[in-house]
Design an enzyme around this catalytic site. Structure first.
Site, PDB file in Angstrom:
ATOM      1  N   GLU A 122       6.578 -23.082 -10.677  1.00  0.00           N
ATOM      2  CA  GLU A 122       6.127 -22.563  -9.383  1.00  0.00           C
ATOM      3  C   GLU A 122       6.743 -23.415  -8.287  1.00  0.00           C
ATOM      4  O   GLU A 122       6.494 -24.623  -8.220  1.00  0.00           O
ATOM      5  CB  GLU A 122       4.594 -22.561  -9.255  1.00  0.00           C
ATOM      6  CG  GLU A 122       3.907 -21.507 -10.106  1.00  0.00           C
ATOM      7  CD  GLU A 122       2.425 -21.363  -9.814  1.00  0.00           C
ATOM      8  OE1 GLU A 122       2.008 -21.615  -8.656  1.00  0.00           O
ATOM      9  OE2 GLU A 122       1.678 -20.985 -10.741  1.00  0.00           O
ATOM     10  N   GLU A 148      -2.278 -24.636 -14.225  1.00  0.00           N
ATOM     11  CA  GLU A 148      -2.967 -25.497 -13.264  1.00  0.00           C
ATOM     12  C   GLU A 148      -4.349 -25.911 -13.778  1.00  0.00           C
ATOM     13  O   GLU A 148      -5.372 -25.697 -13.111  1.00  0.00           O
ATOM     14  CB  GLU A 148      -3.041 -24.817 -11.892  1.00  0.00           C
ATOM     15  CG  GLU A 148      -1.669 -24.630 -11.275  1.00  0.00           C
ATOM     16  CD  GLU A 148      -1.674 -24.169  -9.827  1.00  0.00           C
ATOM     17  OE1 GLU A 148      -2.772 -23.911  -9.274  1.00  0.00           O
ATOM     18  OE2 GLU A 148      -0.589 -24.063  -9.236  1.00  0.00           O
TER      19      GLU A 148
END
Length: 515
Positions: free
Chosen positions: A319, A196
């Site tokens: 994810e 991220e």
């Protein structure tokens, strides 16, 4: 490959206080022309240093009274083996870009502590480190997926980690590994280059990260990546298509094997709603987000295809899952939530989407394994329970490394408050032994739906059925009643003249398997 197709006709509903007239859904199975394989790695998991995921979840320490193997709970080990866990991602997540792997090796008394600034501000003692994790993966028969620190780390740190776990010759890192008790390398294939990076990984622009990625990826191997590393770039959040565009445009293909995508089934980030006592309105919104995975994959793949028409770079959804408010009385930074039939719907429908895109989606990781978000297991001291999501994962093991059977679906709708969603989700595969498996999900909260499956040129013998269902969407397993929701034998289907007619109860997951 013949693409699977979905078309959802508009239905006229004649409603009364007593009944709703429904139309059957039709599914046609196509011959698997291109032999696309549903990689078992689509069924991967994710264990971050977050709340009670590692400590008190996976790891209780070798001195615990809870039965364990080198500190890892035996009940968790067996549960993960039973769903044939193919890979496990660690140590994060956001935690990965604050984690320094050398702090988690060597004698326990010499390891420094670390403050988990992202998840609750707790201090960890680094007792669960590289050796613990990789040895656990060996015990499970799972491929480790290591997430490297790019946000607060250095190129040499990640390069040294690769050498520490993979080098079989003479080198400083191989020597250090042997001094710490491991002679042979673990040969880790899957590596995340940061996590991220648009957020907790450093709040970077895609252009900056693409250049940084090139630097890190270069020093992870040699000229030709002879070590066979599968390097995964930190990809987009949800519909950030510009992020994918920049990575595919700016990173040479010889430096990258996969691009990540993160997408959670969240109602609203500032008000996620309860995990158990949710309304139908909240359920409908959750499923709207979950089914949006189809759109996200299609649009990200369209960009990837533009720069990679040979399909050399995989999409890795590392994810995904449901995210709600934490359970009352628990640490808000620990993300502990219950798991209901709603989560089974998310899991079944999402896995069907991944299966149907198996030509490009080569890996995915449910968030997360134990005690965090859409977990497959929950623990409380010596007790452990398996969630509805776990049971879906176990039912779908028949798809692991099977050949995809493309499907065409003319579906029916789940309608609520003037809005509609596709009620039926389906994917199909053929095993190495030639056995057909069909997974079906009906997300409708109230309506039983009948699905007519045309086998086409495929021939199927006798079939077994298994179903996961319950009386209420909010139903879940508890430590006092861990078997409240478990799969049962399913017989509500008929096979005749190349057609299977299946009756799906509301919010149910069904697996049909050729004997």
């Amino acid at each position: 490959m013949k693409k699977f197709k979905f078309s959802f006709p508009i239905f006229l509903f004649m409603c009364s206080s007593l009944s709703v007239l429904a139309q059957d859904a039709q599914v046609s199975l196509q011959s698997p022309e291109d032999s696309v394989v549903i990689s078992r790695h689509i069924y991967g998991h994710f264990a971050e240093h977050l709340g009670r995921s590692i400590y008190d979840g996976l790891y209780v320490g070798p001195d615990s009274d809870i039965p364990n193997t080198d500190g890892v709970r035996n009940d968790i080990i067996q549960a993960l083996k039973d769903i044939q866990i193919p890979n496990l991602r660690w140590p994060g997540g956001c935690f990965a870009d604050t984690y320094h792997w050398k702090d988690g090796i060597g004698p326990q008394e010499d390891r420094p502590t670390i403050v988990n600034t992202w998840w609750g501000g707790v201090t960890e003692d680094n007792s669960f480190g590289t050796h613990n994790f990789l040895n656990l993966c060996e015990e499970l028969g799972a491929e480790p997926y290591l997430a490297g620190n790019v946000g607060s780390g250095e190129v040499k740190e990640l390069s040294d980690w690769v050498q520490y776990v993979n080098h079989d010759g003479v080198s400083p890192m191989a020597k250090l590994r042997r001094e710490n008790g491991r002679e042979k390398p673990w040969n880790v294939k899957y590596w995340g280059v940061g996590n991220e990076m648009w957020g907790c990984g450093g709040n970077m622009t895609p252009e900056f990260y693409a250049n940084l990625y090139r630097q890190y990826a270069t020093f992870m191997g040699d000229w030709n990546n002879s070590g066979g590393l599968f390097r995964i770039a930190s990809g987009a959040s949800e519909d950030d298509y510009h992020w994918t565009e920049v990575l595919m445009r700016d990173i040479p293909k010889h430096l990258i094997e996969g691009v990540a995508l993160h997408s959670y089934s969240v109602i609203e980030w500032n008000d996620k709603g309860p995990a158990v006592e949710f309304s139908e309105d909240q359920y409908f919104k959750t499923m709207t987000k979950a089914l949006r995975m189809e759109e996200l994959i299609n649009k990200h793949l369209e960009i990837m295809d533009k720069y990679d028409p040979e399909h050399e770079v995989a999409l890795v959804v590392d994810e995904w899952g449901g995210w709600y408010n934490v359970e009352e009385g628990t640490n808000p930074g620990f993300l502990y939530q219950q798991n209901t039939m709603r989560d089974a719907m998310i899991a079944g429908a999402t896995l069907n989407i991944f299966n149907n895109h198996a030509d490009r989606v080569k890996m995915a990781n449910l968030a997360q394994t134990v005690n965090v978000l859409q977990a497959v297991a929950l623990t409380k001291e010596e007790k452990m329970l398996l969630t509805p999501t776990y049971h879906v994962m176990r039912m779908y093991t028949v798809h692991h490394d099977a050949t995809l059977i493309p499907v065409e679906l003319n579906g029916v709708n789940y309608t609520y408050n003037g809005k509609s969603l596709p009620a039926i989700s389906v994917s199909a595969s053929k095993s190495e032994e030639g056995k057909i498996h069909i997974s079906l999900v009906n997300i409708d909260s109230k309506k039983t739906n009948t699905v007519e499956i045309n086998l086409g040129d495929l021939e199927a013998g006798k079939m077994d059925g298994e179903i996961l269902s319950s009386a209420n969407l909010q139903d879940h397993n508890t430590f006092d009643d861990p078997g409240n929701i478990t799969p049962k034998e399913f017989k509500d289907f008929k096979i005749k003249n190349g057609t299977i007619e299946v009756t799906l109860p509301p919010f149910s997951v069904v697996m049909l398997s050729e004997k």
